[in-house]
Design a protein around this motif. Structure first.
Motif, short mmCIF file in Angstrom:
data_model
loop_
_atom_site.label_atom_id
_atom_site.label_comp_id
_atom_site.label_asym_id
_atom_site.label_seq_id
_atom_site.Cartn_x
_atom_site.Cartn_y
_atom_site.Cartn_z
N VAL A 106 0.83 -1.21 0.00
CA VAL A 106 0.00 0.00 0.00
C VAL A 106 0.87 1.26 0.00
O VAL A 106 0.59 2.22 -0.71
N SER A 110 1.11 4.14 -2.83
CA SER A 110 0.91 5.55 -2.51
C SER A 110 2.07 6.39 -3.02
O SER A 110 1.87 7.52 -3.49
N ARG A 113 1.75 7.02 -6.65
CA ARG A 113 0.68 8.00 -6.88
C ARG A 113 1.20 9.42 -6.98
O ARG A 113 0.67 10.25 -7.72
N MET A 139 -12.49 -1.42 -0.93
CA MET A 139 -11.66 -0.36 -0.34
C MET A 139 -11.92 -0.21 1.15
O MET A 139 -11.01 0.09 1.92
N PHE A 153 -6.82 4.87 -2.32
CA PHE A 153 -7.34 4.09 -3.44
C PHE A 153 -8.45 4.84 -4.17
O PHE A 153 -8.52 4.83 -5.40
#
Length: 245
Positions: A106, A110, A113, A139, A153
């Motif tokens: 995760v 991120s 992103r 999610m 997400f």
């Protein structure tokens, strides 16, 4: 964590809150990254991150709502199944290696992103109800399991699929993080019957950093540079979790 490390952890949380808020983010993944670098146990990381999420996402959701960017029509289909599943995810305490591996992925997601930019900010369509319900459920579960709130997400999904423009996406994600974090924390407390006593100090640090970052970000900081610095921190923490799982 040793008691003499707590001031350094609080300072790190304050810096992360300052940097994230300066580029318009709540900071859930950053708080988890910092606590991971300090080698805190999953039993401490998850409820603390969820508590910080509630605090910063609540402020963000209120600001976006007052500015008129929030869309109930876009929000509720994602949230209706996400909330109970976030409670379930918060209740479940994964084995440490599984938690570290999942959260590591995760954090790396991120980090990536921060380097992604949508080519088009126009809205093409709105998702169908079944699609929103299914995605929201997934999610929400991830939000409770990892302590992230789910916004990392939902925001890129809304933008990538062109279901919302940037500010409405941020508004919906802020409330999504808030409700999922609240449900996840309730689930975690129902399971563990305990809460880290030093989390309140970290909350004060996050509020102080977030307040300063919001002001500095609108006047002095260069967003592109800050996002790349945050990406480096997330990558290091994510790889640390995965390699030590």
């Amino acid at each position: 964590m040793l008691p003499d490390q707590l001031p350094f952890l609080a300072a790190a949380i304050m810096v992360v809150a300052l940097l994230y808020s300066s580029v318009g983010h709540a900071g859930a993944s950053g708080y988890i990254a910092v606590m991971s670098l300090f080698s805190l146990a999953p039993a401490v990381i998850k409820p603390t991150a969820l508590m910080l999420n509630i605090l910063v996402a609540g402020i963000g959701a209120w600001q976006f709502w007052r500015a008129g960017y929030f869309s109930w029509r876009l929000f509720w289909p994602f949230a209706v199944l996400a909330i109970p599943l976030a409670f379930v995810g918060g209740y479940i305490n994964l084995p440490t290696p599984v938690f570290k591996g999942l959260v590591g992925v995760v954090l790396i997601f991120s980090a990536v992103r921060f380097f992604w930019r949508p080519a088009d900010d126009s809205v093409k369509q709105v998702p169908s109800l079944p699609v929103s319900l299914l995605l929201g459920a997934g999610m929400g579960l991830l939000a409770g399991l990892t302590g992230t709130g789910g916004g990392i997400f939902l925001t890129p999904l809304l933008l990538m699929m062109r279901w919302a423009q940037a500010k409405p996406a941020a508004a919906v994600s802020a409330l999504f993080i808030l409700v999922n974090s609240a449900a996840g924390l309730l689930g975690n407390l129902s399971s563990t019957k305990s809460f880290p006593p030093f989390a309140i100090l970290l909350a004060i640090a996050a509020v102080a950093g977030g307040t300063a970052g919001s002001w500095l970000g609108s006047r002095w900081f260069e967003p592109a540079l800050i996002k790349r610095l945050l990406a480096v921190v997330l990558l290091i923490a994510g790889l640390k979790l995965i390699l030590t799982a």
